[in-house]
Motif scaffolding. Structure first.
Motif, PDB file in Angstrom:
ATOM      1  N   THR A 188     -19.246 -17.540 -34.358  1.00 12.32           N
ATOM      2  CA  THR A 188     -18.555 -18.797 -34.050  1.00 12.32           C
ATOM      3  C   THR A 188     -17.098 -18.730 -34.481  1.00 12.32           C
ATOM      4  O   THR A 188     -16.199 -19.172 -33.752  1.00 12.32           O
ATOM      5  N   ARG A 189     -16.843 -18.181 -35.641  1.00 13.78           N
ATOM      6  CA  ARG A 189     -15.457 -18.043 -36.109  1.00 13.78           C
ATOM      7  C   ARG A 189     -14.668 -17.115 -35.184  1.00 13.78           C
ATOM      8  O   ARG A 189     -13.501 -17.372 -34.868  1.00 13.78           O
ATOM      9  N   LEU A 190     -15.312 -16.040 -34.738  1.00 12.49           N
ATOM     10  CA  LEU A 190     -14.645 -15.123 -33.816  1.00 12.49           C
ATOM     11  C   LEU A 190     -14.400 -15.797 -32.467  1.00 12.49           C
ATOM     12  O   LEU A 190     -13.352 -15.597 -31.835  1.00 12.49           O
ATOM     13  N   LYS A 191     -15.351 -16.604 -32.034  1.00 13.13           N
ATOM     14  CA  LYS A 191     -15.174 -17.378 -30.799  1.00 13.13           C
ATOM     15  C   LYS A 191     -13.954 -18.286 -30.913  1.00 13.13           C
ATOM     16  O   LYS A 191     -13.148 -18.386 -29.973  1.00 13.13           O
ATOM     17  N   MET A 192     -13.794 -18.950 -32.055  1.00 11.63           N
ATOM     18  CA  MET A 192     -12.643 -19.841 -32.240  1.00 11.63           C
ATOM     19  C   MET A 192     -11.333 -19.058 -32.202  1.00 11.63           C
ATOM     20  O   MET A 192     -10.330 -19.519 -31.645  1.00 11.63           O
ATOM     21  N   ILE A 193     -11.328 -17.867 -32.787  1.00 13.93           N
ATOM     22  CA  ILE A 193     -10.115 -17.045 -32.799  1.00 13.93           C
ATOM     23  C   ILE A 193      -9.722 -16.631 -31.386  1.00 13.93           C
ATOM     24  O   ILE A 193      -8.541 -16.619 -31.030  1.00 13.93           O
ATOM     25  N   THR A 194     -10.722 -16.303 -30.555  1.00 11.73           N
ATOM     26  CA  THR A 194     -10.432 -15.720 -29.241  1.00 11.73           C
ATOM     27  C   THR A 194     -10.272 -16.751 -28.126  1.00 11.73           C
ATOM     28  O   THR A 194      -9.411 -16.599 -27.259  1.00 11.73           O
ATOM     29  N   VAL A 195     -11.111 -17.809 -28.103  1.00 12.44           N
ATOM     30  CA  VAL A 195     -11.037 -18.774 -26.989  1.00 12.44           C
ATOM     31  C   VAL A 195     -11.012 -20.231 -27.455  1.00 12.44           C
ATOM     32  O   VAL A 195     -11.096 -21.136 -26.627  1.00 12.44           O
ATOM     33  N   ILE A 196     -10.907 -20.480 -28.751  1.00 15.12           N
ATOM     34  CA  ILE A 196     -10.966 -21.818 -29.352  1.00 15.12           C
ATOM     35  C   ILE A 196     -12.362 -22.413 -29.199  1.00 15.12           C
ATOM     36  O   ILE A 196     -13.080 -22.611 -30.161  1.00 15.12           O
ATOM     37  N   ASN A 197     -12.742 -22.708 -27.946  1.00 12.60           N
ATOM     38  CA  ASN A 197     -14.078 -23.244 -27.707  1.00 12.60           C
ATOM     39  C   ASN A 197     -14.438 -23.085 -26.238  1.00 12.60           C
ATOM     40  O   ASN A 197     -13.586 -22.771 -25.403  1.00 12.60           O
ATOM     41  N   THR A 198     -15.703 -23.301 -25.935  1.00 11.13           N
ATOM     42  CA  THR A 198     -16.163 -23.271 -24.553  1.00 11.13           C
ATOM     43  C   THR A 198     -16.002 -24.658 -23.932  1.00 11.13           C
ATOM     44  O   THR A 198     -15.617 -25.617 -24.592  1.00 11.13           O
ATOM     45  N   SER A 199     -16.320 -24.773 -22.641  1.00 11.03           N
ATOM     46  CA  SER A 199     -16.022 -25.981 -21.873  1.00 11.03           C
ATOM     47  C   SER A 199     -17.059 -27.075 -22.106  1.00 11.03           C
ATOM     48  O   SER A 199     -18.230 -26.930 -21.731  1.00 11.03           O
ATOM     49  N   SER A 250     -29.541 -14.917 -36.369  1.00  8.82           N
ATOM     50  CA  SER A 250     -29.635 -15.535 -37.690  1.00  8.82           C
ATOM     51  C   SER A 250     -28.456 -16.481 -37.892  1.00  8.82           C
ATOM     52  O   SER A 250     -27.406 -16.344 -37.258  1.00  8.82           O
ATOM     53  N   LYS A 251     -28.610 -17.441 -38.786  1.00 14.66           N
ATOM     54  CA  LYS A 251     -27.552 -18.429 -39.010  1.00 14.66           C
ATOM     55  C   LYS A 251     -26.269 -17.775 -39.510  1.00 14.66           C
ATOM     56  O   LYS A 251     -25.167 -18.194 -39.143  1.00 14.66           O
ATOM     57  N   SER A 252     -26.395 -16.740 -40.315  1.00 22.57           N
ATOM     58  CA  SER A 252     -25.197 -16.071 -40.833  1.00 22.57           C
ATOM     59  C   SER A 252     -24.445 -15.351 -39.719  1.00 22.57           C
ATOM     60  O   SER A 252     -23.207 -15.382 -39.670  1.00 22.57           O
ATOM     61  N   VAL A 253     -25.187 -14.703 -38.809  1.00 24.72           N
ATOM     62  CA  VAL A 253     -24.539 -14.030 -37.677  1.00 24.72           C
ATOM     63  C   VAL A 253     -23.885 -15.056 -36.759  1.00 24.72           C
ATOM     64  O   VAL A 253     -22.744 -14.870 -36.310  1.00 24.72           O
ATOM     65  N   MET A 280     -40.383 -18.841 -28.922  1.00 26.43           N
ATOM     66  CA  MET A 280     -39.237 -18.393 -29.716  1.00 26.43           C
ATOM     67  C   MET A 280     -38.798 -19.566 -30.592  1.00 26.43           C
ATOM     68  O   MET A 280     -38.200 -20.529 -30.108  1.00 26.43           O
ATOM     69  N   THR A 281     -39.101 -19.498 -31.874  1.00 26.52           N
ATOM     70  CA  THR A 281     -38.860 -20.607 -32.787  1.00 26.52           C
ATOM     71  C   THR A 281     -37.503 -20.458 -33.461  1.00 26.52           C
ATOM     72  O   THR A 281     -37.284 -19.536 -34.257  1.00 26.52           O
ATOM     73  N   VAL A 282     -36.581 -21.365 -33.136  1.00 25.18           N
ATOM     74  CA  VAL A 282     -35.237 -21.341 -33.720  1.00 25.18           C
ATOM     75  C   VAL A 282     -34.774 -22.775 -33.959  1.00 25.18           C
ATOM     76  O   VAL A 282     -35.412 -23.735 -33.526  1.00 25.18           O
ATOM     77  N   GLU A 283     -33.647 -22.906 -34.654  1.00 25.41           N
ATOM     78  CA  GLU A 283     -32.984 -24.191 -34.841  1.00 25.41           C
ATOM     79  C   GLU A 283     -31.638 -24.144 -34.124  1.00 25.41           C
ATOM     80  O   GLU A 283     -31.164 -23.070 -33.729  1.00 25.41           O
ATOM     81  N   SER A 284     -31.012 -25.309 -33.975  1.00 25.63           N
ATOM     82  CA  SER A 284     -29.738 -25.343 -33.257  1.00 25.63           C
ATOM     83  C   SER A 284     -28.670 -24.514 -33.965  1.00 25.63           C
ATOM     84  O   SER A 284     -27.746 -24.008 -33.328  1.00 25.63           O
ATOM     85  N   GLN A 285     -28.804 -24.341 -35.296  1.00 26.20           N
ATOM     86  CA  GLN A 285     -27.838 -23.519 -36.040  1.00 26.20           C
ATOM     87  C   GLN A 285     -27.995 -22.037 -35.735  1.00 26.20           C
ATOM     88  O   GLN A 285     -27.160 -21.227 -36.140  1.00 26.20           O
ATOM     89  N   ASN A 286     -29.065 -21.675 -35.022  1.00 25.11           N
ATOM     90  CA  ASN A 286     -29.268 -20.289 -34.597  1.00 25.11           C
ATOM     91  C   ASN A 286     -28.666 -20.014 -33.223  1.00 25.11           C
ATOM     92  O   ASN A 286     -28.786 -18.895 -32.714  1.00 25.11           O
ATOM     93  N   VAL A 287     -28.032 -21.027 -32.611  1.00 25.58           N
ATOM     94  CA  VAL A 287     -27.579 -20.918 -31.223  1.00 25.58           C
ATOM     95  C   VAL A 287     -26.062 -21.093 -31.140  1.00 25.58           C
ATOM     96  O   VAL A 287     -25.498 -22.035 -31.705  1.00 25.58           O
ATOM     97  N   LEU A 288     -25.422 -20.188 -30.416  1.00 26.25           N
ATOM     98  CA  LEU A 288     -23.986 -20.272 -30.129  1.00 26.25           C
ATOM     99  C   LEU A 288     -23.794 -20.271 -28.621  1.00 26.25           C
ATOM    100  O   LEU A 288     -24.317 -19.393 -27.923  1.00 26.25           O
ATOM    101  N   LEU A 289     -23.054 -21.245 -28.100  1.00 28.57           N
ATOM    102  CA  LEU A 289     -22.753 -21.285 -26.670  1.00 28.57           C
ATOM    103  C   LEU A 289     -21.506 -20.458 -26.379  1.00 28.57           C
ATOM    104  O   LEU A 289     -20.538 -20.473 -27.143  1.00 28.57           O
ATOM    105  N   THR A 290     -21.541 -19.740 -25.255  1.00 27.20           N
ATOM    106  CA  THR A 290     -20.436 -18.865 -24.856  1.00 27.20           C
ATOM    107  C   THR A 290     -20.109 -19.110 -23.385  1.00 27.20           C
ATOM    108  O   THR A 290     -20.712 -19.962 -22.734  1.00 27.20           O
TER     109      THR A 290
END
Length: 456
Positions: free
Chosen positions: A328-339, A320-323, A162-172
């Protein structure tokens, strides 16, 4: 009596007394919460139970209404509530001695990681000023999650084709957080989706909360019928197809490569997003995703919580990077950030080799437990197990009695089991049980044999 049960009985009493009739609107979640001075979550839990029992129905963009004519039905508190939320709660707090209904690995298998030691090391890094640990965030951190961990995930996924870059990954905070973000971003009330039936029950609750139009496709031991799926796509025009291709919860089965190719072709043709849930990624050795590098739009979801520790609330979304930017913006709205602390513990586990050693031991143990559990259960006349991926935890089989009655009988024998009906988003087409192979013991096997299959 719990608060949500009180709300349930208030609604039911209005129906049974004739104050509310079939088709009448009932108070909104907010109005009910304000009137009875309870939280909205309490009302949501109550309404979910009433929905499952058909006392009420939800109409997209409209609200909740009295459902079927159940005025002559006994009050709900005459029989135990047992819904998806109940099952989730029971998996957290159940004190039964035998727990084949559990979703996770036994605690003693996970304790060998000695997470307390890594927590201490992560805490020490807060006070360190060395360049070696400069990556450790002291504030809110990168909104997409720890940069080092996302890079390590890129390496893990690349070794699984599975070929991706770090910009394709969101931690939750885990799979359920990931699914919630996806639902919030892509779906509004009334939007159609397709889910597997039987399938992942916490997903159904989330979709119901957002009043999404749920369409079901049968998941059988052979997979998903492509002709039926195409007909359903044409009829419902879904935005998303939610799938769990490998070691599916609850059935434990895999989709074949041919079946996945058929699904991928249909989703490409009709522009349907595939949301792929893969909780046992780290327990498998094969490719991470059949779908991700194909032509159809795919969002991939996995987690460390299942195979590392339930207390490590860390999952990830790959898209995808756009998704990822939007989520990420929605994550910030709901929980600010993860631990950052939890994410840094995972950095330690991966870079030290501890995670690799843990997973190798877990895979070996999982294969042993699969063989033992299958051998024991196959000795019961009339019990036929569905095909099972040994990387997963679950075994699935049909039973000749109401599975909720089986739950109550098991409870009386100090056994916690998971009724198959909770894994169907609508009325179940058959009765079944999901059991966790790690908790199959002589007591459980004897109960299934004598109380369910009536062999004495």
């Amino acid at each position: 009596m719990k608060k949500f049960e009180e709300i349930c009985l208030i609604v039911i009493d209005d129906i049974k007394a004739g104050r509310k009739k079939v088709g009448d609107k009932i108070p909104s979640i907010r109005a009910m919460a304000e009137k009875h001075k309870v939280s909205k979550n309490t009302v949501i839990t109550a309404y979910n139970k009433l929905l499952e029992q058909h006392w009420i129905k939800a109409l997209p963009k409209s609200g909740f209404y009295v459902g079927e004519d159940l005025s002559n039905t006994p009050m709900l508190n005459a029989t135990p509530f047992y819904t998806g939320i109940d099952l989730l709660e029971q998996q957290m707090v159940n004190q039964s001695h035998h727990k084949p209904g559990a979703g996770r690995y036994p605690k003693e298998y996970m304790d060998k990681l000695n997470l307390e030691r890594y927590l201490g090391q992560a805490s020490d890094r807060f006070g360190s000023e060395s360049a070696e640990v400069a990556h450790f965030d002291r504030g809110n951190g990168d909104p997409a999650g720890n940069v080092l961990l996302r890079g390590l995930l890129v390496d893990i996924l690349s070794r699984r084709a599975m070929t991706v870059e770090s910009q394709n990954v969101l931690l939750t905070y885990g799979t359920n957080h990931s699914l919630d973000l996806i639902i919030r971003h892509f779906l509004t009330s009334g939007d159609p989706v397709i889910v597997e039936s039987p399938g992942y029950y916490p997903l159904f609750s989330k979709l119901e909360l957002h009043q999404v139009a749920i369409n079901t496709i049968k998941r059988t031991k052979l997979g998903i019928d492509a002709n039926h799926l195409e007909a359903l796509i044409i009829k419902s025009q879904p935005k998303i197809l939610f799938l769990q291709p490998f070691a599916q919860n609850p059935m434990g089965t895999d989709l074949t490569s041919q079946n996945m190719a058929e699904i991928q072709a249909l989703c490409t043709q009709y522009n349907v997003i595939i949301v792929e849930n893969d909780p046992f990624l780290l327990a498998r050795d094969d490719a991470a995703s059949y779908f991700f590098n194909q032509t159809c739009p795919v969002i991939y979801v996995s987690s460390f919580s299942k195979t590392v520790s339930a207390s490590i609330r860390c999952g990830f979304v790959v898209a995808s990077k756009s998704v990822i930017k939007s989520l990420t913006r929605l994550k910030m709205i709901t929980v600010i950030n993860t631990s950052s602390i939890m994410e840094n513990i995972l950095n330690h586990l991966i870079t030290s080799g501890a995670l690799t050693n843990h997973l190798q031991a877990l895979k070996h143990l999982s294969a042993e437990k699969s063989a033992t559990a299958i051998t024991q259960l196959n000795k019961i006349d009339g019990l036929t197990l569905y095909p099972h991926n040994p990387s997963g935890n679950f075994l699935w089989f049909r039973i000749p009695m109401d599975d909720k009655k089986a739950v109550e009988a098991a409870k009386n024998n100090n056994i916690f089991i998971a009724p198959g009906s909770l894994f169907f988003p609508s009325d179940p087409t058959y009765f079944a049980l999901r059991v966790n192979k790690f908790y199959i013991d002589k007591t459980t096997v004897k109960f299934i044999k004598t109380a369910i299959f009536n062999h004495h």
